[in-house]
Design an enzyme around this catalytic site. Sequence first.
Site, short mmCIF file in Angstrom:
data_model
loop_
_atom_site.label_atom_id
_atom_site.label_comp_id
_atom_site.label_asym_id
_atom_site.label_seq_id
_atom_site.Cartn_x
_atom_site.Cartn_y
_atom_site.Cartn_z
N ARG A 1 3.97 6.92 5.61
CA ARG A 1 3.74 8.37 5.53
C ARG A 1 5.06 9.14 5.38
O ARG A 1 5.08 10.18 4.72
CB ARG A 1 2.97 8.85 6.75
CG ARG A 1 1.51 8.43 6.65
CD ARG A 1 0.72 8.81 7.85
NE ARG A 1 -0.71 8.83 7.52
CZ ARG A 1 -1.68 8.91 8.40
NH1 ARG A 1 -1.39 9.02 9.68
NH2 ARG A 1 -2.93 8.93 8.02
N LYS B 1 -21.23 1.20 8.81
CA LYS B 1 -22.47 1.95 8.99
C LYS B 1 -22.93 2.73 7.77
O LYS B 1 -22.12 3.36 7.09
CB LYS B 1 -22.27 2.96 10.13
CG LYS B 1 -22.13 2.28 11.46
CD LYS B 1 -21.96 3.31 12.55
CE LYS B 1 -22.02 2.64 13.91
NZ LYS B 1 -21.60 3.58 14.96
N GLY C 1 -9.28 4.74 5.87
CA GLY C 1 -8.21 4.16 6.67
C GLY C 1 -8.25 2.64 6.72
O GLY C 1 -7.23 1.97 6.50
N GLY D 1 -9.64 10.06 7.08
CA GLY D 1 -10.72 11.05 7.17
C GLY D 1 -10.71 12.01 5.99
O GLY D 1 -11.76 12.35 5.44
P1 ADP Z 1 -12.89 2.95 6.11
O1 ADP Z 1 -12.01 3.23 7.31
O2 ADP Z 1 -12.11 2.32 4.98
O3 ADP Z 1 -13.66 4.16 5.68
P2 ADP Z 1 -15.03 1.92 7.74
O4 ADP Z 1 -14.38 2.49 8.96
O5 ADP Z 1 -16.25 2.54 7.24
O6 ADP Z 1 -13.95 1.82 6.55
O7 ADP Z 1 -15.41 0.38 8.02
C1 ADP Z 1 -14.53 -0.58 8.49
C2 ADP Z 1 -15.18 -1.50 9.47
O8 ADP Z 1 -16.38 -2.09 8.95
C3 ADP Z 1 -14.27 -2.65 9.80
O9 ADP Z 1 -13.89 -2.54 11.16
C4 ADP Z 1 -15.11 -3.89 9.55
O10 ADP Z 1 -14.96 -4.89 10.54
C5 ADP Z 1 -16.52 -3.34 9.57
N1 ADP Z 1 -17.45 -4.23 8.84
C6 ADP Z 1 -17.43 -4.58 7.55
N2 ADP Z 1 -18.41 -5.47 7.28
C7 ADP Z 1 -19.08 -5.70 8.42
C8 ADP Z 1 -20.20 -6.52 8.80
N3 ADP Z 1 -20.81 -7.28 7.91
N4 ADP Z 1 -20.60 -6.49 10.09
C9 ADP Z 1 -19.96 -5.72 11.00
N5 ADP Z 1 -18.91 -4.92 10.72
C10 ADP Z 1 -18.46 -4.91 9.45
MG MG Z 2 -12.50 3.39 9.39
#
Ligand code: ADP
Ligand code: MG
Length: 394
Positions: A40, A197, A350, A373
């Site tokens: 950053r 999710k 992130g 975010g």
């Molecule tokens: P970002 O920060 O890039 O937006 P998210 O926070 O939505 O991504 O998702 C990241 C999380 O999703 C990670 O901690 C990862 O372990 C979890 N994840 C990915 N696939 C699965 C799965 N099949 N079951 C449980 N958790 C998962």
């Molecule tokens: Mg995340």
Amino acid sequence: MLNKKTVRDIQVSGKRVLVRCDFNVPLDKEDPSIITSDKRIVESLKTIKYLVNAGARVILCSHIGKTGQNKTLQPVARKLSEMLEKDVPLLKDILSEETKDHVMQMEDGDVCLLENTRMYEEEESNDPEFSKKLASLAEVFVNDAFGTAHRAHASTEGVTHYLPSVAGFLIEKEIAALDGEINNPQRPLVAIVGGAKVSSKIAVLNNLLDKVDTLLIGGAMTFTFVKAQGGNVGKSLVEDDKIDVAKEILKKAQENQVSLILPVDTVIAEEMSPAANIYVSDTNDIPEDYMGLDIGPKTIELYSEIIEGAGTVVWNGPVGVFEIDNFATGTNAIAEAMAQSNAVTIIGGGDSAAAVEKAGLSEEMSHVSTGGGASLELMEGKKLPGIEALEDKE
Ligand code: ADP
Ligand code: MG
């Protein structure tokens, strides 16, 4: 594209310029004087150097950590001094007479850093009096803190009410990628959305369905879609209260003629643990005692081909539990396919940025967002208050 004025559009020579950066860097747990990733800070240098070379008097500010933690920006001041090869003093109390005196005596090309804005509760409550006092230190405001642009705080939005306000180069670059390339893409436009999710990605999915040609699904949200279609998901993570939402998303994809693709096979295990034995299953037919934790080899092949044929690829959300090596294969393969592809490649979120960094492929991408975010909100099609508050281009 950014329809806001930038540092190029204003006269800064001899002026006191308040620059809001995102210096919310990770610090070592044992020794908090050590910065564990200076990405950053590096990303903020372009704007700072431009202002220094243009003869501005540069007053930097940022938050670090949360309100109440009272973390110091001292390590950042030290790092900046090294990187800019000039003394960057840390001014310890934003509101003190000493600080005021210091900035009034600055010379053209000088740089200083104000202490952590979140040492003041007024920062997050966007207090007008605090904003006014902060603004009174300078004659111009530059916002370059993309990572905090989705928050209307005193140092991001509040100060814009009292100073002419423009964007820095990092915000310009982030908007060009996350807004420009997605809304005006080289086609086909392919999105990969994963993560844990459906609930946290509904807005992203809905917004992307209006823009993309192909939507590749990965991560745990897969299983809410699979259950919505009547498949067997075993012990995989499912949001039962989002099954209707998943059905609506599938319907919208059909209406918009977007090809929404779910993983055909899935890496499964009895538990989410590095020690667990792993197997591959059809995604639609996961045995009762198993959970899906990564995309399988056939899916990797399918998704990689689609990525290879894309004009633009945007990725948000790891496709597996990438924190555990056994379930990181799919995520690494997606990163690799994007790195290999000739498409414009954009990473938001992130954890996704962390996964690409961990794979050592950040440099191979067209753009890896510095804001978790904030990038998510842009991909949801939202406006960011820290950017909206800046002056419009004429
Ligand atoms: P970002 O920060 O890039 O937006 P998210 O926070 O939505 O991504 O998702 C990241 C999380 O999703 C990670 O901690 C990862 O372990 C979890 N994840 C990915 N696939 C699965 C799965 N099949 N079951 C449980 N958790 C998962
Ligand atoms: Mg995340």
